[in-house]
Design an enzyme around this catalytic site. Structure first.
Site, PDB file in Angstrom:
ATOM      1  N   PRO A   9      27.641 -34.312   8.233  1.00  0.00           N
ATOM      2  CG  PRO A   9      27.284 -33.190   6.444  1.00  0.00           C
ATOM      3  CD  PRO A   9      28.136 -33.366   7.623  1.00  0.00           C
ATOM      4  CG  ASN A  10      23.516 -36.602   4.746  1.00  0.00           C
ATOM      5  OD1 ASN A  10      22.521 -36.554   5.129  1.00  0.00           O
ATOM      6  ND2 ASN A  10      24.197 -35.952   3.923  1.00  0.00           N
ATOM      7  NE  ARG A  17      25.112 -41.020   3.574  1.00  0.00           N
ATOM      8  CZ  ARG A  17      26.155 -40.394   3.477  1.00  0.00           C
ATOM      9  NH1 ARG A  17      26.691 -40.378   4.841  1.00  0.00           N
ATOM     10  NH2 ARG A  17      26.863 -39.652   2.654  1.00  0.00           N
ATOM     11  CE1 TYR A  22      30.155 -43.156   2.958  1.00  0.00           C
ATOM     12  CE2 TYR A  22      27.609 -43.356   2.313  1.00  0.00           C
ATOM     13  CZ  TYR A  22      28.998 -42.858   2.164  1.00  0.00           C
ATOM     14  OH  TYR A  22      29.269 -41.720   1.299  1.00  0.00           O
ATOM     15  CG  ASN A  73      33.504 -39.129   8.441  1.00  0.00           C
ATOM     16  OD1 ASN A  73      33.490 -38.604   7.356  1.00  0.00           O
ATOM     17  ND2 ASN A  73      32.938 -40.593   8.149  1.00  0.00           N
ATOM     18  CB  ALA A  76      28.998 -34.003   1.958  1.00  0.00           C
ATOM     19  CD  GLU A  97      39.878 -35.687   5.950  1.00  0.00           C
ATOM     20  OE1 GLU A  97      40.396 -34.202   5.902  1.00  0.00           O
ATOM     21  OE2 GLU A  97      39.552 -36.261   4.845  1.00  0.00           O
ATOM     22  CG  HIS A  99      36.761 -39.796   4.753  1.00  0.00           C
ATOM     23  ND1 HIS A  99      35.790 -39.075   4.783  1.00  0.00           N
ATOM     24  CD2 HIS A  99      37.817 -39.152   4.849  1.00  0.00           C
ATOM     25  CE1 HIS A  99      36.221 -37.754   4.773  1.00  0.00           C
ATOM     26  NE2 HIS A  99      37.532 -37.820   4.916  1.00  0.00           N
ATOM     27  NE  ARG A 106      32.093 -43.409  -2.304  1.00  0.00           N
ATOM     28  CZ  ARG A 106      31.153 -42.787  -1.588  1.00  0.00           C
ATOM     29  NH1 ARG A 106      31.364 -42.291  -0.484  1.00  0.00           N
ATOM     30  NH2 ARG A 106      29.837 -42.537  -2.059  1.00  0.00           N
TER      31      ARG A 106
HETATM   32  C1  DQA Z   1      32.506 -39.964   4.017  1.00  0.00           C
HETATM   33  C2  DQA Z   1      32.661 -39.849   2.586  1.00  0.00           C
HETATM   34  C3  DQA Z   1      32.042 -38.367   1.993  1.00  0.00           C
HETATM   35  O1  DQA Z   1      32.411 -38.194   0.676  1.00  0.00           O
HETATM   36  C4  DQA Z   1      30.624 -38.779   2.116  1.00  0.00           C
HETATM   37  O2  DQA Z   1      30.042 -37.395   1.505  1.00  0.00           O
HETATM   38  C5  DQA Z   1      30.115 -39.008   3.599  1.00  0.00           C
HETATM   39  C6  DQA Z   1      30.623 -40.224   4.322  1.00  0.00           C
HETATM   40  C7  DQA Z   1      32.862 -41.343   4.626  1.00  0.00           C
HETATM   41  O3  DQA Z   1      32.877 -41.625   5.594  1.00  0.00           O
HETATM   42  O4  DQA Z   1      33.106 -42.341   3.678  1.00  0.00           O
HETATM   43  O5  DQA Z   1      29.353 -38.661   3.712  1.00  0.00           O
HETATM   44  O6  DQA Z   1      32.964 -39.034   4.776  1.00  0.00           O
END
Ligand code: DQA
Length: 146
Positions: A9-10, A17, A22, A73, A76, A97, A99, A106
């Protein structure tokens, strides 16, 4: 070798964003770099992004029949989704995985990943490079296992 690249998501908002966290690249630009590396390595990549848990679970279940591994990825959902973890566990495909940000530097709630105990490994903190390192790692892992 067929690999599924999953974005949670997002991540469709990348570029707009929180660029200070990011980066300024869009998801499309990141996917293009992944495709270029996949071509160089000699594997096929399929992309899927969803803002919903169910969408990601359906994609993981579908990959069980058609893919050799997953680069994910979970965004959240990394920190909350037992359902996505169970889907990954059910299909028994190797996954890495990734990120963009360093989740361990963080907020505390981001330090936990429900998926990582099942993963080949986790790469975080390198922006777009996290995906590229993750793809190389997944590719090598599958190659050496077959
Ligand atoms: C994320 C890190 C997560 O904590 C966050 O909710 C994201 C992006 C990253 O790629 O740094 O949406 O997965």
């Amino acid at each position: 070798m067929n690999l599924l690249v999953l974005h949670g998501p997002n991540l469709n908002l990348l570029g707009k964003r929180e660029p200070e966290v990011y980066g300024s690249l869009t998801l499309e630009e990141i996917n293009r770099s992944i495709t270029d590396l996949a071509t160089e390595l000699g594997c096929q990549v399929t992309f899927y992004q969803s803002n919903s848990e169910g969408g990601l679970i359906d994609a993981i279940q579908g990959a069980g029949d058609s893919c050799d591994g997953i680069l994910i990825n979970p965004a959240a959902y990394t920190h909350t989704s037992i359902a996505i973890r169970d889907a990954l566990s059910s299909v028994r495909l190797p996954f890495v995985e990734v990120h963009l940000s360093n989740i361990h530097s963080r907020e505390k709630f981001r330090h936990i990943s429900l998926m990582v105990p099942l993963a080949v490994g986790q790469i975080c903190g390198f922006g777009r490079e996290s995906y590229l390192l993750g793809l190389r790692a997944l590719f090598s892992h599958i190659k050496s296992a077959t």
